[in-house]
Design an enzyme around this catalytic site. Structure first.
Site, PDB file in Angstrom:
ATOM      1  N   TYR A   1       0.467 -13.544   9.313  1.00 60.52           N
ATOM      2  CA  TYR A   1       0.360 -12.027   9.770  1.00 60.52           C
ATOM      3  C   TYR A   1      -0.513 -11.967  11.303  1.00 60.52           C
ATOM      4  O   TYR A   1      -0.623 -11.020  11.672  1.00 60.52           O
ATOM      5  CB  TYR A   1      -0.620 -11.514   8.587  1.00 60.52           C
ATOM      6  CG  TYR A   1       0.085 -11.314   7.450  1.00 60.52           C
ATOM      7  CD1 TYR A   1       0.988 -10.055   7.469  1.00 60.52           C
ATOM      8  CD2 TYR A   1       0.067 -11.842   6.440  1.00 60.52           C
ATOM      9  CE1 TYR A   1       1.701  -9.952   6.055  1.00 60.52           C
ATOM     10  CE2 TYR A   1       0.838 -11.850   5.308  1.00 60.52           C
ATOM     11  CZ  TYR A   1       1.573 -10.716   5.104  1.00 60.52           C
ATOM     12  OH  TYR A   1       2.065 -10.401   3.954  1.00 60.52           O
TER      13      TYR A   1
ATOM     14  N   ARG B   1      10.338  -5.494   5.171  1.00 58.22           N
ATOM     15  CA  ARG B   1       8.872  -4.755   4.611  1.00 58.22           C
ATOM     16  C   ARG B   1       8.239  -4.895   5.964  1.00 58.22           C
ATOM     17  O   ARG B   1       7.633  -5.807   6.453  1.00 58.22           O
ATOM     18  CB  ARG B   1       8.323  -5.669   3.670  1.00 58.22           C
ATOM     19  CG  ARG B   1       6.986  -5.192   3.271  1.00 58.22           C
ATOM     20  CD  ARG B   1       5.822  -6.124   3.673  1.00 58.22           C
ATOM     21  NE  ARG B   1       4.194  -5.407   3.514  1.00 58.22           N
ATOM     22  CZ  ARG B   1       3.276  -6.059   4.015  1.00 58.22           C
ATOM     23  NH1 ARG B   1       3.345  -6.869   4.861  1.00 58.22           N
ATOM     24  NH2 ARG B   1       2.177  -5.617   3.339  1.00 58.22           N
TER      25      ARG B   1
ATOM     26  N   ASP C   1       4.905  -4.512   8.170  1.00 60.16           N
ATOM     27  CA  ASP C   1       3.451  -4.454   7.851  1.00 60.16           C
ATOM     28  C   ASP C   1       2.670  -3.661   8.770  1.00 60.16           C
ATOM     29  O   ASP C   1       3.340  -3.314   9.852  1.00 60.16           O
ATOM     30  CB  ASP C   1       3.115  -6.113   8.150  1.00 60.16           C
ATOM     31  CG  ASP C   1       1.402  -6.498   8.180  1.00 60.16           C
ATOM     32  OD1 ASP C   1       1.096  -6.396   7.060  1.00 60.16           O
ATOM     33  OD2 ASP C   1       0.967  -6.559   9.165  1.00 60.16           O
TER      34      ASP C   1
ATOM     35  N   GLU D   1       4.168  -0.538   4.977  1.00 62.39           N
ATOM     36  CA  GLU D   1       2.783  -0.522   4.238  1.00 62.39           C
ATOM     37  C   GLU D   1       1.964   0.126   5.097  1.00 62.39           C
ATOM     38  O   GLU D   1       1.211   0.002   5.832  1.00 62.39           O
ATOM     39  CB  GLU D   1       2.381  -2.152   4.529  1.00 62.39           C
ATOM     40  CG  GLU D   1       1.091  -2.276   3.925  1.00 62.39           C
ATOM     41  CD  GLU D   1       0.182  -3.373   4.555  1.00 62.39           C
ATOM     42  OE1 GLU D   1      -0.549  -4.016   3.886  1.00 62.39           O
ATOM     43  OE2 GLU D   1       0.236  -3.776   5.749  1.00 62.39           O
TER      44      GLU D   1
ATOM     45  N   TRP E   1      -1.255   1.741   4.481  1.00 61.88           N
ATOM     46  CA  TRP E   1      -2.297   1.710   3.574  1.00 61.88           C
ATOM     47  C   TRP E   1      -3.533   2.449   4.202  1.00 61.88           C
ATOM     48  O   TRP E   1      -4.108   2.305   4.977  1.00 61.88           O
ATOM     49  CB  TRP E   1      -2.742   0.243   3.489  1.00 61.88           C
ATOM     50  CG  TRP E   1      -4.125   0.053   2.372  1.00 61.88           C
ATOM     51  CD1 TRP E   1      -4.458   0.849   1.855  1.00 61.88           C
ATOM     52  CD2 TRP E   1      -4.393  -1.165   2.311  1.00 61.88           C
ATOM     53  NE1 TRP E   1      -5.506   0.439   0.897  1.00 61.88           N
ATOM     54  CE2 TRP E   1      -5.387  -0.905   1.230  1.00 61.88           C
ATOM     55  CE3 TRP E   1      -4.338  -2.531   2.576  1.00 61.88           C
ATOM     56  CZ2 TRP E   1      -6.099  -2.040   0.530  1.00 61.88           C
ATOM     57  CZ3 TRP E   1      -5.256  -3.539   2.181  1.00 61.88           C
ATOM     58  CH2 TRP E   1      -5.992  -3.361   0.891  1.00 61.88           C
TER      59      TRP E   1
ATOM     60  N   GLN F   1      -0.033  12.818   0.932  1.00 61.26           N
ATOM     61  CA  GLN F   1       0.826  13.830   1.786  1.00 61.26           C
ATOM     62  C   GLN F   1       0.829  12.843   3.223  1.00 61.26           C
ATOM     63  O   GLN F   1       1.940  12.932   3.924  1.00 61.26           O
ATOM     64  CB  GLN F   1      -0.019  15.171   2.330  1.00 61.26           C
ATOM     65  CG  GLN F   1       0.599  15.837   3.235  1.00 61.26           C
ATOM     66  CD  GLN F   1       2.153  16.274   2.772  1.00 61.26           C
ATOM     67  OE1 GLN F   1       2.241  17.022   1.702  1.00 61.26           O
ATOM     68  NE2 GLN F   1       3.032  16.051   3.579  1.00 61.26           N
TER      69      GLN F   1
ATOM     70  N   TRP G   1       7.835  12.511  -3.966  1.00 62.85           N
ATOM     71  CA  TRP G   1       9.112  11.893  -3.290  1.00 62.85           C
ATOM     72  C   TRP G   1       9.478  10.511  -3.918  1.00 62.85           C
ATOM     73  O   TRP G   1       9.122   9.383  -3.127  1.00 62.85           O
ATOM     74  CB  TRP G   1       9.042  11.716  -1.668  1.00 62.85           C
ATOM     75  CG  TRP G   1      10.302  11.808  -1.013  1.00 62.85           C
ATOM     76  CD1 TRP G   1      11.386  11.590  -1.385  1.00 62.85           C
ATOM     77  CD2 TRP G   1      10.129  11.789   0.613  1.00 62.85           C
ATOM     78  NE1 TRP G   1      12.481  11.326  -0.126  1.00 62.85           N
ATOM     79  CE2 TRP G   1      11.678  11.516   0.946  1.00 62.85           C
ATOM     80  CE3 TRP G   1       9.256  11.909   1.487  1.00 62.85           C
ATOM     81  CZ2 TRP G   1      12.005  11.701   2.068  1.00 62.85           C
ATOM     82  CZ3 TRP G   1       9.746  11.821   2.933  1.00 62.85           C
ATOM     83  CH2 TRP G   1      11.178  11.924   3.206  1.00 62.85           C
TER      84      TRP G   1
ATOM     85  N   HIS H   1      -1.092  -9.115  -2.267  1.00 60.92           N
ATOM     86  CA  HIS H   1      -1.664 -10.614  -1.584  1.00 60.92           C
ATOM     87  C   HIS H   1      -2.753  -9.802  -1.018  1.00 60.92           C
ATOM     88  O   HIS H   1      -3.864 -10.726  -0.829  1.00 60.92           O
ATOM     89  CB  HIS H   1      -0.798 -11.100  -0.673  1.00 60.92           C
ATOM     90  CG  HIS H   1      -0.231 -10.231   0.713  1.00 60.92           C
ATOM     91  ND1 HIS H   1       0.659  -9.088   0.403  1.00 60.92           N
ATOM     92  CD2 HIS H   1      -0.774 -10.171   1.887  1.00 60.92           C
ATOM     93  CE1 HIS H   1       0.607  -8.681   1.462  1.00 60.92           C
ATOM     94  NE2 HIS H   1      -0.092  -9.085   2.458  1.00 60.92           N
ATOM     95  N   ASP H   2      -2.821  -8.557  -0.436  1.00 62.19           N
ATOM     96  CA  ASP H   2      -4.336  -8.249   0.181  1.00 62.19           C
ATOM     97  C   ASP H   2      -5.210  -7.598  -0.981  1.00 62.19           C
ATOM     98  O   ASP H   2      -6.384  -7.882  -0.825  1.00 62.19           O
ATOM     99  CB  ASP H   2      -4.119  -7.021   1.082  1.00 62.19           C
ATOM    100  CG  ASP H   2      -3.489  -7.408   2.389  1.00 62.19           C
ATOM    101  OD1 ASP H   2      -4.186  -8.560   2.807  1.00 62.19           O
ATOM    102  OD2 ASP H   2      -2.626  -6.781   3.006  1.00 62.19           O
TER     103      ASP H   2
END
Length: 752
Positions: A399, A518, A520, A545, A547, A566, A616, A627-628
């Site tokens: 990462y 995917r 990050d 992702e 987050w 939202q 949605w 993994h996080d």
């Protein structure tokens, strides 16, 4: 406690942290550390199918009768934390993000005298569910190794003794004892306050107290089950009244304490000291009790809000929903049961994803491990494998990428990667690449010692770095998203950056064979750039992702998380609907509902699922761990005892489910078999990302929903049966606190 070798700390001891904060800007990207820490529920692999003794294994040695067990467990050295933190900050951060002390007292004792090669940590107090799992998980999160342990339980109390060292095999420094104790108490807390995520290693900021709207709902013309509704409202009102009275009483006690004291001083370290009779420990205890009482009241208010919402909501899923939740540019792409976009999003709608790695996978030739397991994954019903970051990286997990075209990583060689992708596709499995392009570590320093000269095929300079990333001397434009301090933030507004990244993605797709992406840390750059990369590479599926921290009041998760979901919907809309997103809203609500016995949270004010999947679903990727949040990081772990319920929910509902590798290979309590049965049901009855869901019950101990009129799922310990009308339902799967029925005569799409 300097100068001594033993420290005895009970729950009432004052919290503090003796660690000094580090300067994240002082380390170059080559030295920037990766995600790290640990949670005890890791699937550590020494071979593809064998694991080291983990905290769950230790916990299984404890039973209800009085027992004493010696356990030898080399849990293994953990990696340091990801996202630009250094290890010596871990203790301080853990203390900062802790919740209030639990009601049930735990006494924690540290000893550096008895064993010169390790620190002896003893924990004594009242037993509670998953206590040992929490303790060993906390050790792992702080990079502490458990050499062996004595586990003793009797008459509702525990006396556990651990021989522990730091990651480098030495005793724990006495200066760190207090902060370690704080983290242990936080991990074992029975507090009424919610667990908040440590997003990328940073604890979510506390939210300001908000005034809750408690407007009276309009009485509908026809009310069903009026007696139960009235009883539930009456009980909720009494609980809320009692909680409010408890908080008022504690406030009055604090006021009395203040009046009794003639003077109060606060020293430079923020510790309360006493003059003329003020007892600092008493005040700390009262403040802790006040916070706990406020949290309990907040929970009672949330429960009441849910009840009132249920009374004014239409029954079942609202298939249209407020247009504002979709964004101005998305209206034309929505269908009745979800939406469709101009791009791939989560694929066909029937995808079932396996996250095929954890935080420790980089310690093995992981590509070879997965290659041997592809047949098993396909037979279980998965359609896609989310693979770890494939590029050269400063951090072993991938990462902190450096040379994007160098595909020799800690997971294996480029040749191994090619073989894995080929093997997966031969079994009908799509390969999803983990794309990290928010930031990139440089190869060389400039004449001022700043890491901003890139090597390899993409030999960028400081013009590729955002200008508000001063520690790396960036001269590009301002960052279009959230900053990331551990590595140079890439300026995605630059045309040469976009061109190079699109070419690289096409190389990954056409030469290596990846089917999807995917992305990050997509909060780090505007969603329109993700769309540019998707449009330019045309993958079969794409997931972001995004987050973001949920909304909390008084440390308690708000019932209404519309604003949180939202923000995720808005990001998907910025991509033109071309990308799906991980549904962190559903994860936060689901783990609170299961962990706190508050399944009334699993329906929103419109009668829909409360996460992104409720507004949605074709863009919502459902998961309960990654993994996080789990693995050895444990930034926001799902309640261990509720894993069966979690998978029963995400594998039967609309949206695209993603199963975590550790859980698929976790045999404890039959979790692996439960997942396999649920996968079979999803495939047999054709449940897909746009399936229609009708929520029929959502109370504390029971949640139940009908999906596509084909299956009914129930989670929680409460009683429920779908056989209350003319339609007949047949039980097809059950496990710890969940059950699934299929409608008699429902069409079966697969006989697997």
């Amino acid at each position: 406690m300097k100068g001594g070798r033993r420290l005895h700390m009970s729950l009432s001891a004052e919290k503090s942290c003796l660690c000094k904060p580090c300067n994240a800007h002082s380390i170059p990207p080559a030295a920037a550390v990766s995600r790290g820490g640990s949670r005890g529920l890791l699937h550590h692999l020494t071979t593809p199918r064998t694991s080291l003794l983990s905290s769950s294994a230790i916990a299984s040695s404890r039973n209800s009768s009085s027992s004493s067990t010696n356990v030898s467990s080399p849990i293994g050295k953990k990696q340091k934390r990801r996202r630009g933190t250094q290890q010596h900050r871990t203790f301080a951060q853990a203390a900062d993000s802790s919740v209030e002390s639990p009601k049930a007292a735990l006494i924690i004792d540290f000893d550096n005298e008895s064993d010169t090669g390790a620190t002896i940590i003893s924990i004594e107090g009242e037993n509670q569910a998953d206590l040992l799992v929490s303790v060993t998980g906390a050790f792992n999160a702080l990079d502490l190794l458990v050499l062996d342990a004595m586990i003793k339980t009797g008459e509702g109390r525990i006396m556990d003794v651990f021989r522990v060292t730091t990651g480098n095999g030495s005793q724990i420094e006495e200066d760190d004892w207090v902060s370690i104790r704080d983290h242990l108490l936080s991990a074992c807390s029975n507090s009424s306050r919610s667990s908040k995520p440590a997003i990328f290693g940073v604890a979510a900021e506390s939210e300001e107290t908000k005034q809750r709207p408690m407007s009276v709902a309009t009485v509908e013309e026809e009310l069903t089950n009026i007696e139960n509704t009235a009883t539930e409202l009456e009980a909720a009102a009494k609980e809320m009244q009692q909680s409010a009275a408890d908080l008022v009483r504690i406030e009055q006690e604090l006021a009395s304490t203040k009046r009794a004291a003639q003077a109060v001083a606060v020293d430079g370290e923020g510790k309360i000291s006493a003059e003329d009779g003020l007892d600092a420990q008493q005040v700390m205890a009262q403040l802790s009790a006040r916070a706990e009482a406020a949290a309990i009241l907040e929970r009672r208010m949330a429960a009441m809000e849910a009840l009132l919402s249920a009374r004014r909501s239409p029954e079942g899923l609202s298939v249209t929903g407020p247009s504002s939740q979709r964004g101005g540019g998305a209206e034309g792409r929505f269908l009745v049961s979800g939406g469709t976009g101009t791009g791939p999003a989560a694929g066909s709608g029937y995808e079932i994803i396996l996250q095929a790695f954890n935080w420790e996978s980089c310690k093995h030739n992981w590509y070879q491990v997965l290659k041997e397991q592809c047949s098993e994954f396909a037979e279980a019903g998965f359609t896609a494998l989310w693979l770890p970051p494939p590029t050269d990286s400063v951090s072993p997990q991938g990462y902190l990428p450096r040379d994007l075209y160098c595909l020799d990583s800690q997971y294996g060689s480029e040749a191994d990667l090619r073989e894995l992708v080929k093997a997966a596709q031969s079994k009908g499995l799509k390969a999803i690449g983990d794309i990290v392009v928010n930031h990139r570590c440089a190869h060389y320093q400039d004449d001022q010692g700043r890491w901003n000269k890139f090597g390899g095929r993409l030999a960028w300079d400081k013009n590729a770095i955002c200008s508000n990333n001063p520690q790396f001397g960036g001269t590009g434009n301002l960052d279009s998203g959230d900053g990331y301090e551990a590595a140079p933030n890439i300026d995605h507004t630059q045309e040469f950056v976009q061109k190079d990244l699109v070419e690289w993605l096409n190389y990954m797709k056409k030469s290596i064979g990846f089917n999807g992406w995917r992305f990050d840390y997509v909060k780090g750059y505007a969603g329109k750039f993700t769309r540019a990369y998707i449009d330019g590479s045309v993958p079969e599926l794409a997931i972001g992702e995004f987050w973001d921290s949920c909304d909390y009041t008084e440390g308690v998760l708000d019932y209404n998380q519309d604003k949180h979901r939202q923000r995720t919907v808005d990001w998907c809309d910025q991509t033109g609907g071309t990308s799906a997103a991980f549904d962190f809203t559903t994860k936060g609500i689901l783990q609170e509902a299961v962990g706190r016995n508050e399944r009334w949270r699993l329906v929103d004010a419109e009668g829909r699922p409360p996460g992104v999947v409720g507004v949605w679903p074709s863009r919502a990727v459902l998961f309960i761990e990654n993994h996080d949040t789990g693995s050895t990081l444990g930034h926001w772990p799902f309640p261990y005892h509720g894993l069966h319920e979690g998978y029963a929910y995400i594998l039967t509902h609309p949206g695209t489910p993603c199963v975590f590798y550790d859980h698929y290979y976790q045999d404890d309590k039959g979790l692996r078999e439960s997942i396999k049965k649920l996968l079979k049901i999803r495939r047999q009855f054709g449940i897909h990302s746009r399936s229609k869901v009708k929520i029929v019950k959502a109370v504390a101990e029971t949640y139940a929903a009908v999906v596509d009129d084909k299956i009914t799922v129930k989670i929680g310990p409460g009683d429920f049966t779908p056989n209350t009308g003319d339609k007949k339902w047949v039980l097809c799967c059950s496990g710890p606190q969940f059950a699934v029925w299929n409608a008699e005569g429902a069409m079966v799409y697969s006989n697997l």
